[in-house]
Scaffold this active site. Structure first.
Site, PDB file in Angstrom:
ATOM      1  N   ARG A  27     117.494  67.748  92.298  1.00 48.87           N
ATOM      2  CA  ARG A  27     117.628  67.325  93.690  1.00 48.87           C
ATOM      3  C   ARG A  27     116.535  66.333  94.086  1.00 48.87           C
ATOM      4  NH1 ARG A  27     121.018  70.999  96.575  1.00 48.87           N
ATOM      5  NH2 ARG A  27     120.329  69.969  98.446  1.00 48.87           N
ATOM      6  N   TRP A  74     111.979  64.480  96.883  1.00 50.90           N
ATOM      7  CA  TRP A  74     112.558  63.142  96.724  1.00 50.90           C
ATOM      8  C   TRP A  74     112.021  62.360  97.921  1.00 50.90           C
ATOM      9  CZ3 TRP A  74     115.775  59.774  99.409  1.00 50.90           C
ATOM     10  CH2 TRP A  74     116.342  58.733  98.644  1.00 50.90           C
ATOM     11  N   LYS A 491     129.029  54.922  87.218  1.00 49.72           N
ATOM     12  CA  LYS A 491     128.396  55.781  86.204  1.00 49.72           C
ATOM     13  C   LYS A 491     127.395  54.984  85.384  1.00 49.72           C
ATOM     14  CE  LYS A 491     129.081  58.734  87.339  1.00 49.72           C
ATOM     15  NZ  LYS A 491     129.827  59.346  88.386  1.00 49.72           N
ATOM     16  N   GLU A 494     124.210  53.920  87.342  1.00 53.19           N
ATOM     17  CA  GLU A 494     123.398  55.088  87.714  1.00 53.19           C
ATOM     18  C   GLU A 494     122.477  55.560  86.598  1.00 53.19           C
ATOM     19  OE1 GLU A 494     126.360  58.057  88.917  1.00 53.19           O
ATOM     20  OE2 GLU A 494     124.912  58.712  90.407  1.00 53.19           O
ATOM     21  N   HIS A 510     138.849  34.508  91.651  1.00 51.52           N
ATOM     22  CA  HIS A 510     138.441  34.106  93.002  1.00 51.52           C
ATOM     23  C   HIS A 510     136.926  34.092  93.161  1.00 51.52           C
ATOM     24  CE1 HIS A 510     142.589  34.024  94.292  1.00 51.52           C
ATOM     25  NE2 HIS A 510     142.753  35.139  93.605  1.00 51.52           N
ATOM     26  N   LYS A 607     120.668  64.630  93.391  1.00 53.46           N
ATOM     27  CA  LYS A 607     122.033  65.136  93.266  1.00 53.46           C
ATOM     28  C   LYS A 607     122.778  65.157  94.596  1.00 53.46           C
ATOM     29  CE  LYS A 607     125.562  66.931  91.151  1.00 53.46           C
ATOM     30  NZ  LYS A 607     126.399  65.975  90.421  1.00 53.46           N
TER      31      LYS A 607
HETATM   32  O1  M6R Z   1     128.060  65.755  96.800  1.00 54.14           O
HETATM   33  P1  M6R Z   1     128.902  64.545  97.112  1.00 54.14           P
HETATM   34  O2  M6R Z   1     130.171  64.523  96.331  1.00 54.14           O
HETATM   35  O3  M6R Z   1     129.159  64.379  98.576  1.00 54.14           O
HETATM   36  O4  M6R Z   1     128.034  63.321  96.642  1.00 54.14           O
HETATM   37  C1  M6R Z   1     128.469  62.013  96.906  1.00 54.14           C
HETATM   38  C2  M6R Z   1     127.672  60.998  96.111  1.00 54.14           C
HETATM   39  O5  M6R Z   1     126.323  61.052  96.478  1.00 54.14           O
HETATM   40  C3  M6R Z   1     127.756  61.251  94.611  1.00 54.14           C
HETATM   41  O6  M6R Z   1     129.088  61.250  94.171  1.00 54.14           O
HETATM   42  C4  M6R Z   1     126.987  60.169  93.835  1.00 54.14           C
HETATM   43  O7  M6R Z   1     127.603  58.940  93.978  1.00 54.14           O
HETATM   44  C5  M6R Z   1     126.891  60.594  92.379  1.00 54.14           C
HETATM   45  N1  M6R Z   1     125.530  60.535  91.948  1.00 54.14           N
HETATM   46  C6  M6R Z   1     127.739  59.780  91.481  1.00 54.14           C
HETATM   47  O8  M6R Z   1     127.591  60.113  90.142  1.00 54.14           O
END
Ligand code: M6R
Length: 612
Positions: A27, A74, A491, A494, A510, A607
């Site tokens: 987190r 964080w 992905k 990230e 375009h 997360k």
């Molecule tokens: O917990 P959530 O599904 O609401 O989170 C949304 C985004 O923060 C989450 O999907 C983020 O984009 C991921 N790290 C993607 O891998």
């Protein structure tokens, strides 16, 4: 974003807090700290960096107390440093606080406290909290537990923003105080011990019984009791909920990383998400929903609202809902939706998707729709999460805990559940049944088809090695394949830190084609037989300009000069993203590994994004 943990019981708090922080580290991992209640009062140890660096501090060995709070940060306000790490103490060092969330009016509160003689030692928004509690507590005549709760309540009433707060105070050596608003926090009930955590998996090895705190509810934890108080400080009882998650689902097991484990868990997570909802020749069962044909006929628009990967799943769902139910469906990024004054009426149905169920923007966007009278459905992976508690109806994906920051199994489970939901609506509306039956069969075939894709792992790993030093990678697709291109690109950026963009293949000409030069990598996704020739033409245009190509397809492409073609099983194009994303997840994973990066905890990310 940050992780919080708390323990009260007979055992030493320190190892339990450290264990919890290690599990919560995904987190936030800029700095960490813990405070325990010792005979002499609160003692606090913190350090910059990961939890391991906190464990290595010599001072940590002095912590002997059986009650304590911990935090992994964080950074939002103030850079990662020891001063900015939590817990934060008031000036008298009698109250210790850890906080998850953001205090928006902290500057104003800091000024107020400074004018009242308080000093500040960090750049954080959090440091106002212990000092405000101290300010109000000192103003009280009495020094009982209820007086301290009054001080917390007065503090909370001054705070603007979101918070989950744990508090220790020297006057209450056996108790821990907590309160939350718009930020996650669960209470774990043990035998002669109780726990706090910002999410369930961190304390799943200690208990499976949980209390879920609602906004502006207070709790006081002692080793053998949890007392709940409402905003008027009236006591009330809360039901405990048993969470039957398997502990091994939040352990890495034999895998190097959670992400790889979670990719390989997808056949199982999809099977669990389908559950008893779909079976051949039977109507779809979604017992959690009370939706009538009259209601669905009255719906003139569906909004799907989410962030990140969940939003990408929503983009796929839009196409399924529009095709099968013939209801106009719009997809919105939650952080835009909440501020763009969307057209919402009682005829609007809003579907919110969030793995964690704690994403601040998604929750706020849901509250907005409720205020305007729309019906809301939450799709989440976390039982009792804030989003679920706010929504009119909640549907769970049953993917099991997802620990890696990069979402994989949650994404595929979200699309599965949304496809089932679309078919459920279509059946209620009496739409054409042959196509519905066919898609049901295809949904049931998904787990075994994903297993087949894993046979290509080595091929993907080899290509990942070839392109691991790239600076830019582009993903293209048309129609539903474009939604997967977006997810594949997300992905990759990230976890590999490679710059990557996704384009609808038809858009290349375009503008983006100007970026194509010799050696650049293009990932093409082609699963829709109606569109495959069009995308092939676009790919030819980039191959001519020297691009390397990585193709994911279930079509027979003929004799084209693509560098790598990963063949996936055939399936209806409406749910093909559930298969075509798997090679892209593996590609991102192996590139990140090749670069020696921390796959599960990529830089700057956390997360669940519980702040705006
Ligand atoms: O917990 P959530 O599904 O609401 O989170 C949304 C985004 O923060 C989450 O999907 C983020 O984009 C991921 N790290 C993607 O891998």
């Amino acid at each position: 974003m940050c992780g919080i943990i708390g323990y009260v019981g007979d055992r030493k708090a320190k190892p339990i807090l450290i264990n919890g922080l290690l599990r919560l580290e995904y987190r936030g991992y800029d700095s960490a700290g813990i405070a325990t209640m010792e005979n002499s009062g609160i003692k606090c140890v913190k350090n910059k960096g990961r939890v391991a660096e906190l464990e290595n501090c010599e001072e940590i060995n002095i912590l002997e107390g059986t009650i304590g709070i911990g935090h992994t940060r964080w950074a939002t306000h103030g850079k990662p440093s020891i001063e900015n790490s939590h817990p934060h103490l008031d000036n008298k060092r009698t109250t210790a606080v850890v906080h998850n969330g953001i205090i928006e009016n902290y500057v104003e509160l800091r000024n107020f406290l400074t004018n009242n003689g308080y000093e500040f030692f960090s750049q954080t928004d959090t440091e106002v909290i212990p000092n405000l509690i101290n300010y109000f507590y000192n103003k009280n005549e009495g020094k009982s537990k209820i007086d301290f709760l009054r001080a917390i309540k007065s503090t909370v009433e001054k705070l603007k923003g979101s918070f989950a707060i744990e508090i220790l105070n020297n006057d209450f050596k056996d108790e821990m105080f907590v309160v939350r608003k718009d930020s996650p926090m669960v209470i774990g009930k043990g035998v002669n011990e109780n726990y706090i955590s910002s999410d369930i998996p961190a304390i799943l090895s200690f208990t499976k019984d949980f209390y879920f705190l609602n906004d502006l509810e207070f709790a006081v934890l002692s080793k053998d009791n949890v007392e709940f108080y409402d905003i008027n400080l009236e006591r009330f009882d809360k039901q405990v909920k048993n969470i039957d998650w398997d502990m091994s689902s939040s352990e890495k097991g034999d895998y190097d990383d959670f992400m790889l484990k979670e990719i390989f868990e997808q056949p199982k997570s999809i099977r669990e998400t389908i559950g008893a909802r779909v079976s051949k020749n039977n109507m779809i069962q979604i017992d959690e929903l009370e939706i009538t044909k009259e209601y669905l006929q009255s719906v003139d628009r569906i909004y799907i609202v989410a962030c990140g990967t969940a939003m990408n799943a929503g983009m796929t769902a839009k196409k399924i809902l529009e095709h099968f139910c013939k209801i106009q469906t719009e997809i919105d990024i939650a952080s835009e939706f909440r501020y763009r004054d969307p057209l919402i009426t009682e005829k609007t149905l809003c579907i919110y998707i969030s793995q964690s169920g704690e994403t601040a923007d998604t929750i706020a966007a849901l509250k907005l729709a409720k205020e305007k009278g729309a019906k809301t459905i939450a799709i989440s992976n976390v039982i009792g999460s804030s989003l679920v508690r706010e929504a009119d109806f909640a549907l769970y994906t049953h993917a099991g805990p997802e620990i890696a920051v990069a979402s994989t199994k949650a994404y595929t489970s979200q699309i599965v559940l949304l496809a089932i939901l679309a078919l459920y609506f279509a059946e209620i509306l009496g739409c054409e049944s042959e196509e519905i039956e066919k898609l049901k069969e295809e949904i049931l075939s998904l787990p075994s088809k994903i297993e087949e894709i894993f046979d290509n792992t080595e091929q993907i790993r080899k290509f990942a090695k070839i392109i691991s030093n790239e600076k830019d990678v582009f993903f293209i697709g048309r129609g539903i394949d474009y939604t997967v291109a977006l997810e594949g690109s997300l992905k990759l950026k990230e976890i590999s830190y490679i710059h990557s963009e996704a384009y609808s293949a038809g858009e290349l000409k375009h503008g983006p084609i100007a970026l194509i030069e010799n050696g650049i990598t293009i990932v093409g996704i082609m699963t829709d037989s109606n569109l495959v020739q069009k995308t092939i033409s676009n790919l030819q245009e980039v191959v001519t300009r020297g691009a390397k190509t990585f193709i994911v397809t279930n079509q027979n492409l003929g004799n084209f000069n693509f560098d790598e073609v990963v063949k996936i099983p055939e399936i209806s194009s409406y749910i093909s993203p559930i298969l075509s994303v798997v090679p892209l997840q593996l590609l991102a994973y192996y590139i990140s590994k090749e670069k020696g990066l921390d796959v599960d905890k990529p830089r700057n990310l956390a997360k669940s994004v519980t702040v705006e």
